[in-house]
Each structure stands twice: as C-alpha cells, then as structure tokens.
Design a protein around this motif. Structure first.
Motif, PDB file in Angstrom:
ATOM      1  N   PRO A   1     136.965 -22.735 -25.333  1.00  0.00           N
ATOM      2  CA  PRO A   1     136.072 -21.681 -24.807  1.00  0.00           C
ATOM      3  C   PRO A   1     136.870 -20.524 -24.372  1.00  0.00           C
ATOM      4  CG  PRO A   1     135.000 -23.701 -24.355  1.00  0.00           C
ATOM      5  CD  PRO A   1     136.502 -24.287 -24.779  1.00  0.00           C
ATOM      6  N   ARG A   2     138.271 -20.856 -23.781  1.00  0.00           N
ATOM      7  CA  ARG A   2     139.160 -20.152 -23.372  1.00  0.00           C
ATOM      8  C   ARG A   2     139.818 -19.319 -24.183  1.00  0.00           C
ATOM      9  NH1 ARG A   2     139.030 -17.179 -18.786  1.00  0.00           N
ATOM     10  NH2 ARG A   2     139.007 -19.180 -17.431  1.00  0.00           N
ATOM     11  N   TRP A   3     140.055 -19.779 -25.363  1.00  0.00           N
ATOM     12  CA  TRP A   3     140.747 -19.213 -26.393  1.00  0.00           C
ATOM     13  C   TRP A   3     139.816 -18.131 -27.079  1.00  0.00           C
ATOM     14  CZ3 TRP A   3     145.595 -18.515 -26.597  1.00  0.00           C
ATOM     15  CH2 TRP A   3     146.590 -19.407 -26.346  1.00  0.00           C
ATOM     16  N   ALA A   4     138.618 -18.587 -27.354  1.00  0.00           N
ATOM     17  CA  ALA A   4     137.721 -17.974 -27.962  1.00  0.00           C
ATOM     18  C   ALA A   4     137.293 -16.575 -27.164  1.00  0.00           C
ATOM     19  CB  ALA A   4     136.371 -18.767 -28.177  1.00  0.00           C
ATOM     20  N   TYR A   5     137.144 -16.889 -25.749  1.00  0.00           N
ATOM     21  CA  TYR A   5     136.940 -15.791 -24.927  1.00  0.00           C
ATOM     22  C   TYR A   5     138.125 -14.735 -25.069  1.00  0.00           C
ATOM     23  CZ  TYR A   5     135.504 -12.409 -21.200  1.00  0.00           C
ATOM     24  OH  TYR A   5     135.378 -11.188 -20.357  1.00  0.00           O
ATOM     25  N   LEU A   6     139.329 -15.268 -24.804  1.00  0.00           N
ATOM     26  CA  LEU A   6     140.524 -14.283 -24.996  1.00  0.00           C
ATOM     27  C   LEU A   6     140.407 -13.457 -26.267  1.00  0.00           C
ATOM     28  CD1 LEU A   6     143.256 -16.712 -23.397  1.00  0.00           C
ATOM     29  CD2 LEU A   6     142.524 -14.590 -22.584  1.00  0.00           C
ATOM     30  N   GLY A   7     140.102 -14.116 -27.366  1.00  0.00           N
ATOM     31  CA  GLY A   7     139.983 -13.316 -28.750  1.00  0.00           C
ATOM     32  C   GLY A   7     139.173 -12.145 -28.650  1.00  0.00           C
ATOM     33  N   VAL A   8     137.772 -12.381 -28.073  1.00  0.00           N
ATOM     34  CA  VAL A   8     136.869 -11.246 -27.776  1.00  0.00           C
ATOM     35  C   VAL A   8     137.481 -10.148 -27.026  1.00  0.00           C
ATOM     36  CG1 VAL A   8     134.624 -10.886 -26.825  1.00  0.00           C
ATOM     37  CG2 VAL A   8     134.929 -12.773 -28.290  1.00  0.00           C
TER      38      VAL A   8
END
Length: 287
Positions: A211-218
C-alpha cells in the motif's frame, strides 16, 4: 421533484464526462500540492484544519462534497454549498508574515482553490488520455463556474476558458512561494499515515509494504503532473521529459483503472445520478 432532477450539470455535460474518470484521484492530490504554494491559502489550512490527525477523513469529506456538487440533485448541491459557506464564514487565520488576521472565505483565496482544483481535474484527465476537444475544455471551465458560485464566488470573476485559466496563473504566480508550511504539507501529502488496516505491515515492521509503495507512486505522479513552474518551486526540474514521463505514467494508470469493474470505483452518489439519468432519458449510461 429530486427524482426528476439531474443536478447542476447532467449527463450531456463536459463535467460528467471528466468526472467519470477514476484517474481524478491523482488530480485531487495534484491540486493539493498546487494549493500549498499560496502562502495565505496554506496558512488558512494549517491554522483551521485537522488534516494531520484526520487526513483520510478529510479526503473522504472533500470527495463527497465534489461528488455531491457534480452528481447530486440541484437541492443537494446547493445544500452542500451552503454548509461549506457557513463553515468558511466562521474561520479566520493569521498572515504569518504580517500578523494580520484574514477571512478564509476571501474571494482571492476561494478563487485560487477553485481554479487549482478544476484545472487539476481537467488537465489530469486529458493527459491521462481522455479525448477532449478545445471547445470541451473551455466548456468544462465555463460549467465549473456553477461550482464556484456554490462556495460564494461571483461566477463572472472566475476563469471560464483555458486561456483565462492560463492568464490567471500568470497573474497569481508572483504571490506564490515555497514556505515552511508548504514544504511540511507537501511532505505529509507524499507520506501520510495510512488507514489502520493498510498500515498493518508497518506495525509489523514492514515500513514499505505494497500500500505504501502504491501511494508513493500516485503521489510521485501527482507531483510530476504539476506545471513546470510549480515543479521548480518544489525543487524539481521543469523539463519536458518530466512532463512526458508523467503523461506515460498517468496513461498507464488510467488503463489499469479501466480494467477494474466500475462497480468498485463508483460511489453511491454517482450511481444514483446515473440511475436518475437513465430513468429520465431511457438511455443506459456507460459504466
């Protein structure tokens, strides 16, 4: 009757076409990065908002407000606008440079928030691949003057075309700067605390779970989608290659979201609006 009311815009509007795009989640974050560059707007948020302790609750409330004004009935949209105006009317903040008190609902501040929001929605959707003609782009900005009126702005004072939005940015840019509050807010937006269930990996010592990696990408995509002058204010490079990379990323994200069944992406306000529209027009809507 509300059951016969298609709201401020309706299924034939450019607004419905733009806001039907799930990619606007990136646009919302982009607008917050942009808004933070206005010192008074940022001071108003910092001194009146609990965004640090209730980041996701505030996000949900903002998304609900936008959905209501876009897809709700006319009465629902006007009621939401009235509640927001009453809330803003009670708020004051202090200019960190002069020490002077100012109202949160001053037209210049409301206009800044409105323009950055609608420009972020429009530009993100278009760069993600939503086909819009130049006339539709101008139509969107003109339609969104109705949203501006809900927060208390005189629609005649709000940019209503792409050219007017560009001129507005040129006019306001000398007032923008990177303040300490803006930098702290940008850092918070880039790495906010995740909701409890999503933050469970961190509680187990896995600080960078999916989830953290996904949010950082956004968040990284939202920053890269900023105008070149805004990226430079954040310490980045305003290079064409950055914009091109952002375009490719946001297009790929739009394609990925397009593969998700729409029932998982559409909230109850949008679903109710489409049901009303289908009942009144006898035409099934996409999604």
């Amino acid at each position: 009757m509300d059951s016969d009311d298609l709201g401020l815009f309706g299924p034939g509007s450019v607004t419905w076409k733009v806001h039907d795009e799930p990619i606007l989640i990136v646009a919302g974050l982009r607008s917050l990065y942009l808004q933070a560059l206005h010192p008074l707007a940022m001071a108003g948020v910092a001194q009146n908002s609990n965004y640090r302790t209730d980041a996701w609750g505030r996000l949900v409330r903002t998304a609900t407000y936008v959905a209501t004004t876009v897809y709700g009935t006319t009465a629902e949209a006007e009621a939401a606008g009235a509640r927001l105006r009453r809330l803003h009317a009670r708020m004051r903040a202090t200019d960190p440079n002069t020490g002077e008190e100012f109202r949160i609902d001053e037209p210049d501040l409301l206009r800044w928030v409105h323009v950055t929001e609608v420009e972020s929605f429009l530009s993100t959707a278009r760069r993600a691949g939503l086909p819009l003609t130049d006339d539709e782009v101008d139509g969107y900005y003109t339609e969104q003057r109705r949203s501006a009126a809900l927060v208390g702005l005189d629609p005649a004072t709000v940019p209503g075309t792409a050219a007017e939005v560009a001129a507005y940015y040129r006019t306001v840019r000398p007032e923008l700067r990177m303040t300490r509050e803006a930098a702290e807010t940008a850092l918070f937006l880039t790495a906010p605390p995740l909701p409890w269930k999503l933050s469970l990996p961190a509680r187990l010592g896995l600080t960078l779970g999916p989830p953290r990696w996904a949010y950082l990408g956004v968040a990284g995509t939202a920053l890269a989608l900023l105008p070149a002058w805004a990226r430079r204010m954040y310490g980045g490079l305003g290079l064409p290659t950055t914009a091109l990379s952002a375009d490719l990323t946001v297009r790929a994200l739009r394609l990925a979201l397009g593969a998700v069944p729409r029932r998982y992406l559409e909230g109850p306000i949008l679903q109710a609006a489409k049901q009303r529209a289908e009942r009144l027009t006898a035409t099934p809507l996409a999604g």
